[in-house]
Design a protein around this motif. Structure first.
Motif, PDB file in Angstrom:
ATOM      1  N   VAL A  18     -27.725 -25.708   1.112  1.00  0.00           N
ATOM      2  CA  VAL A  18     -28.730 -25.090   1.769  1.00  0.00           C
ATOM      3  C   VAL A  18     -28.566 -23.637   2.096  1.00  0.00           C
ATOM      4  CG1 VAL A  18     -30.480 -24.675   3.616  1.00  0.00           C
ATOM      5  CG2 VAL A  18     -30.366 -26.945   2.310  1.00  0.00           C
ATOM      6  N   ASP A  19     -27.369 -23.707   2.601  1.00  0.00           N
ATOM      7  CA  ASP A  19     -26.809 -22.143   3.122  1.00  0.00           C
ATOM      8  C   ASP A  19     -26.699 -21.154   2.051  1.00  0.00           C
ATOM      9  OD1 ASP A  19     -26.539 -23.150   5.612  1.00  0.00           O
ATOM     10  OD2 ASP A  19     -24.442 -23.811   5.631  1.00  0.00           O
ATOM     11  N   ARG A  20     -26.578 -21.710   0.699  1.00  0.00           N
ATOM     12  CA  ARG A  20     -26.337 -20.627  -0.526  1.00  0.00           C
ATOM     13  C   ARG A  20     -27.448 -20.574  -1.116  1.00  0.00           C
ATOM     14  NH1 ARG A  20     -23.496 -22.305  -4.318  1.00  0.00           N
ATOM     15  NH2 ARG A  20     -22.996 -24.445  -3.853  1.00  0.00           N
ATOM     16  N   MET A  21     -28.542 -21.394  -0.519  1.00  0.00           N
ATOM     17  CA  MET A  21     -30.004 -20.997  -1.403  1.00  0.00           C
ATOM     18  C   MET A  21     -30.798 -19.809  -0.665  1.00  0.00           C
ATOM     19  SD  MET A  21     -31.555 -24.760  -1.318  1.00  0.00           S
ATOM     20  CE  MET A  21     -30.749 -26.273  -2.138  1.00  0.00           C
ATOM     21  N   ARG A  22     -31.462 -19.273  -1.410  1.00  0.00           N
ATOM     22  CA  ARG A  22     -32.126 -18.043  -1.151  1.00  0.00           C
ATOM     23  C   ARG A  22     -33.802 -18.399  -0.960  1.00  0.00           C
ATOM     24  NH1 ARG A  22     -29.603 -13.274  -0.721  1.00  0.00           N
ATOM     25  NH2 ARG A  22     -31.765 -12.076  -0.588  1.00  0.00           N
ATOM     26  N   PHE A  23     -34.371 -17.873  -0.379  1.00  0.00           N
ATOM     27  CA  PHE A  23     -36.023 -18.114  -0.102  1.00  0.00           C
ATOM     28  C   PHE A  23     -36.580 -16.822  -0.477  1.00  0.00           C
ATOM     29  CE2 PHE A  23     -39.927 -17.419   1.964  1.00  0.00           C
ATOM     30  CZ  PHE A  23     -40.610 -18.538   1.507  1.00  0.00           C
ATOM     31  N   SER A  24     -37.564 -16.608  -1.366  1.00  0.00           N
ATOM     32  CA  SER A  24     -38.401 -15.704  -1.651  1.00  0.00           C
ATOM     33  C   SER A  24     -39.757 -16.054  -1.592  1.00  0.00           C
ATOM     34  CB  SER A  24     -37.745 -14.950  -3.024  1.00  0.00           C
ATOM     35  OG  SER A  24     -38.867 -14.204  -3.445  1.00  0.00           O
ATOM     36  N   SER A  25     -40.464 -15.217  -0.904  1.00  0.00           N
ATOM     37  CA  SER A  25     -41.872 -15.194  -0.738  1.00  0.00           C
ATOM     38  C   SER A  25     -42.526 -15.326  -2.000  1.00  0.00           C
ATOM     39  CB  SER A  25     -42.720 -14.468   0.364  1.00  0.00           C
ATOM     40  OG  SER A  25     -42.048 -14.567   1.583  1.00  0.00           O
ATOM     41  N   ARG A  26     -41.970 -14.412  -2.786  1.00  0.00           N
ATOM     42  CA  ARG A  26     -42.785 -14.120  -4.279  1.00  0.00           C
ATOM     43  C   ARG A  26     -42.527 -14.641  -5.287  1.00  0.00           C
ATOM     44  NH1 ARG A  26     -45.372  -8.747  -3.737  1.00  0.00           N
ATOM     45  NH2 ARG A  26     -46.296  -9.808  -5.331  1.00  0.00           N
ATOM     46  N   GLY A  78     -33.982 -22.066 -15.467  1.00  0.00           N
ATOM     47  CA  GLY A  78     -34.981 -23.138 -15.321  1.00  0.00           C
ATOM     48  C   GLY A  78     -35.655 -23.176 -14.023  1.00  0.00           C
ATOM     49  N   GLY A  79     -36.744 -24.056 -13.915  1.00  0.00           N
ATOM     50  CA  GLY A  79     -37.578 -23.825 -12.565  1.00  0.00           C
ATOM     51  C   GLY A  79     -38.353 -25.230 -12.395  1.00  0.00           C
ATOM     52  N   GLY A  80     -38.956 -25.387 -11.423  1.00  0.00           N
ATOM     53  CA  GLY A  80     -40.187 -26.345 -11.228  1.00  0.00           C
ATOM     54  C   GLY A  80     -40.816 -26.197  -9.716  1.00  0.00           C
ATOM     55  N   GLY A  81     -41.352 -27.409  -9.292  1.00  0.00           N
ATOM     56  CA  GLY A  81     -42.131 -27.232  -8.282  1.00  0.00           C
ATOM     57  C   GLY A  81     -43.321 -28.246  -8.189  1.00  0.00           C
ATOM     58  N   VAL A 131     -41.736 -24.321  -4.709  1.00  0.00           N
ATOM     59  CA  VAL A 131     -41.329 -23.846  -6.161  1.00  0.00           C
ATOM     60  C   VAL A 131     -39.755 -23.454  -6.208  1.00  0.00           C
ATOM     61  CG1 VAL A 131     -43.477 -23.200  -7.103  1.00  0.00           C
ATOM     62  CG2 VAL A 131     -42.221 -21.726  -5.506  1.00  0.00           C
ATOM     63  N   PHE A 132     -39.010 -23.672  -7.163  1.00  0.00           N
ATOM     64  CA  PHE A 132     -37.679 -23.128  -7.246  1.00  0.00           C
ATOM     65  C   PHE A 132     -37.269 -22.919  -8.468  1.00  0.00           C
ATOM     66  CE2 PHE A 132     -35.997 -26.796  -9.355  1.00  0.00           C
ATOM     67  CZ  PHE A 132     -37.018 -28.153  -9.083  1.00  0.00           C
ATOM     68  N   GLU A 133     -36.161 -22.002  -8.485  1.00  0.00           N
ATOM     69  CA  GLU A 133     -35.432 -21.704  -9.834  1.00  0.00           C
ATOM     70  C   GLU A 133     -34.031 -21.909  -9.717  1.00  0.00           C
ATOM     71  OE1 GLU A 133     -38.485 -17.598 -10.427  1.00  0.00           O
ATOM     72  OE2 GLU A 133     -36.597 -17.445  -9.808  1.00  0.00           O
ATOM     73  N   LEU A 134     -33.568 -22.087 -10.960  1.00  0.00           N
ATOM     74  CA  LEU A 134     -32.121 -22.038 -10.893  1.00  0.00           C
ATOM     75  C   LEU A 134     -31.480 -21.018 -11.692  1.00  0.00           C
ATOM     76  CD1 LEU A 134     -31.569 -25.852 -11.662  1.00  0.00           C
ATOM     77  CD2 LEU A 134     -31.763 -24.790  -9.319  1.00  0.00           C
ATOM     78  N   ALA A 135     -30.427 -20.487 -11.539  1.00  0.00           N
ATOM     79  CA  ALA A 135     -30.102 -19.336 -12.257  1.00  0.00           C
ATOM     80  C   ALA A 135     -28.647 -19.506 -12.307  1.00  0.00           C
ATOM     81  CB  ALA A 135     -30.373 -17.914 -11.591  1.00  0.00           C
ATOM     82  N   ARG A 136     -27.873 -18.674 -13.121  1.00  0.00           N
ATOM     83  CA  ARG A 136     -26.532 -18.688 -13.550  1.00  0.00           C
ATOM     84  C   ARG A 136     -25.794 -18.188 -12.304  1.00  0.00           C
ATOM     85  NH1 ARG A 136     -23.482 -19.362 -17.885  1.00  0.00           N
ATOM     86  NH2 ARG A 136     -25.393 -19.784 -18.857  1.00  0.00           N
ATOM     87  N   ARG A 182     -33.042 -20.652  -5.892  1.00  0.00           N
ATOM     88  CA  ARG A 182     -34.053 -19.873  -5.304  1.00  0.00           C
ATOM     89  C   ARG A 182     -35.234 -20.463  -5.012  1.00  0.00           C
ATOM     90  NH1 ARG A 182     -36.452 -14.073  -5.921  1.00  0.00           N
ATOM     91  NH2 ARG A 182     -37.123 -14.824  -7.994  1.00  0.00           N
ATOM     92  N   LEU A 183     -35.525 -20.604  -3.584  1.00  0.00           N
ATOM     93  CA  LEU A 183     -36.823 -21.261  -3.317  1.00  0.00           C
ATOM     94  C   LEU A 183     -38.238 -20.499  -3.052  1.00  0.00           C
ATOM     95  CD1 LEU A 183     -35.186 -23.510  -0.563  1.00  0.00           C
ATOM     96  CD2 LEU A 183     -35.517 -24.296  -3.085  1.00  0.00           C
ATOM     97  N   GLY A 184     -39.206 -21.042  -3.461  1.00  0.00           N
ATOM     98  CA  GLY A 184     -40.472 -20.477  -2.642  1.00  0.00           C
ATOM     99  C   GLY A 184     -41.353 -21.772  -2.338  1.00  0.00           C
ATOM    100  N   ASP A 185     -42.539 -21.275  -1.712  1.00  0.00           N
ATOM    101  CA  ASP A 185     -43.435 -22.215  -1.382  1.00  0.00           C
ATOM    102  C   ASP A 185     -44.845 -21.610  -1.585  1.00  0.00           C
ATOM    103  OD1 ASP A 185     -45.070 -23.892   0.021  1.00  0.00           O
ATOM    104  OD2 ASP A 185     -43.595 -24.577   1.563  1.00  0.00           O
ATOM    105  N   ARG A 186     -45.708 -22.209  -2.359  1.00  0.00           N
ATOM    106  CA  ARG A 186     -46.958 -21.590  -2.606  1.00  0.00           C
ATOM    107  C   ARG A 186     -47.879 -22.022  -1.228  1.00  0.00           C
ATOM    108  NH1 ARG A 186     -48.696 -21.113  -7.956  1.00  0.00           N
ATOM    109  NH2 ARG A 186     -47.080 -19.612  -9.003  1.00  0.00           N
TER     110      ARG A 186
END
Ligand code: HIS
Length: 358
Positions: free
Chosen positions: A291-299, A324-327, A311-316, A137-141
């Motif tokens: 990329v096609d399987r990634m999601r983007f969420s503004s929040r 986990g996550g990072g950015g 910012v990004f998160e990895l999930a099961r 899951r991606l986001g962008d501050r």
């Protein structure tokens, strides 16, 4: 709680990718964390003091001590990459102690390449720990900053909105001119507004000091005064309805990354941040990331204030709690007092969230 074994083979893998192992103390001076982590984590810190009365904490995160070690080690603008593993301490998380493994990369000016490598390494690490195809899951501050920055609103309200968004809070109370909770204190807020910020700050700090209050919920009297003054100023701020709607539409985006890009273009219009986001998706797919399987969420925000770009998160799986996550945190070294600014990006995985049955 049972300590989780550190996966040494993974640290070797990080070292082979250029991320040298960093050993960081468990006990750290509290101030840098209090300054840059953000309120949510600040309130979850284990605080104590040393013999000289200096405020100390059990590290709630590795990114900040890694950044401090980088600054202490020489020119902060130099490129250097580090890896680490061990426990971090936050109230409410798995009894307070959780093992992380992660990396930080400082000083790389080829930002997209650095982000791509760090995300790819996070995915490889999750795979090595038993998740063959983690959901991403991606986001962008920077996009949040652009969306909030475009509003006709006082700077203090924009700051509060950004904070609220980063912490997953609601923007409705902030964008509605008269907050219900404050209508009962209208006299106080009107008086503070009329007094002007300096006098108001002095009065609030004096009242707290007379009451013998040194800190409340991890906030100092000066910070409490700042909050009061912001609230007084924001009380009468009305964001135009059309702008409020644009912000809401932006914050509602939670979609497959390519579709989200189209929505972002529709809602925010062209701009440098949208181009960066588009180039980023190209760089990710060029590196074979799905990329096609990634999601983007503004929040997505993870409650950490130091992120200021990707910012990004990895999930099961999609929708599960992150493992986990990072950015990106280009402003972090400067906020920690470095003489020169330098970009940075990294991630950490929560080791207790991997493994059989979890
Ligand atoms: N320190 C962050 C993870 C991270 C590492 N680098 C960048 N982000 C956390 O604990 O959630």
């Amino acid at each position: 709680m049972t300590p989780v074994a550190i996966p040494l083979a993974l640290l070797d893998q990080f070292a082979a990718a250029g991320f040298a192992r960093l050993e960081l103390g468990v006990l750290q001076p509290a101030e840098p964390f209090l300054d840059v982590m953000g309120e949510e984590l600040r309130q979850r810190m284990f605080l104590t003091s040393d013999a000289d009365g200096r405020e100390m904490c059990l590290r709630p995160d590795f990114t900040i001590p890694a950044a401090l070690a980088h600054i202490a080690g020489g020119d902060p603008a130099r490129a250097a990459s580090y890896a680490y593993a061990g426990p971090v301490f936050r109230h409410g998380a798995n009894g307070g102690e959780v093992a992380q493994i992660g990396v930080e990369s400082f000083g790389r000016l080829d930002r997209l390449a650095a982000e791509t490598e760090v995300l790819a390494l996070a995915v490889e690490a999750a795979q090595a720990l038993g998740l063959p195809s983690p959901a991403i899951r991606l986001g962008d501050r920077a996009l949040v900053d652009a969306a909030v920055g475009a509003l006709d609103a006082p700077a203090s309200l924009k700051r509060r909105l950004k904070r609220e968004i980063a912490h997953g809070g609601s923007i409705d109370t902030l964008t509605t001119p008269q907050r219900a909770e404050e209508s009962g204190h209208a006299g106080l807020f009107a008086a503070l507004e009329a007094a002007g910020p300096d006098a108001a700050r002095g009065v609030i700090e004096d009242v707290l000091s007379l009451a013998g209050i040194a800190a409340v919920g991890g906030r100092t009297p000066a910070e409490i005064a700042e909050r009061f003054i912001e609230r007084a100023a924001n009380r009468s701020a009305a964001i135009p309805a059309a702008q409020r709607q644009t912000l809401r539409s932006f914050l509602a985006i939670d979609d497959a990354a390519p579709a989200a890009l189209n929505r972002l273009k529709e809602i925010l219009g062209p701009g440098p941040q949208i181009s960066v986001f588009e180039e980023r998706l190209d760089a990710f797919s060029g590196a074979g990331l799905p990329v096609d399987r990634m999601r983007f969420s503004s929040r997505i925000g993870q409650g950490l204030d130091y992120y200021d770009g990707l910012v990004f998160e990895l999930a099961r799986y999609d929708g599960a709690d992150p493992v986990g996550g990072g950015g990106r945190y280009d402003g972090l070294l400067g906020a920690l007092g470095a003489q020169a600014a330098a970009p940075g990006v990294g991630f950490a995985l929560w080791l207790d969230r991997f493994g059989a049955g979890s």
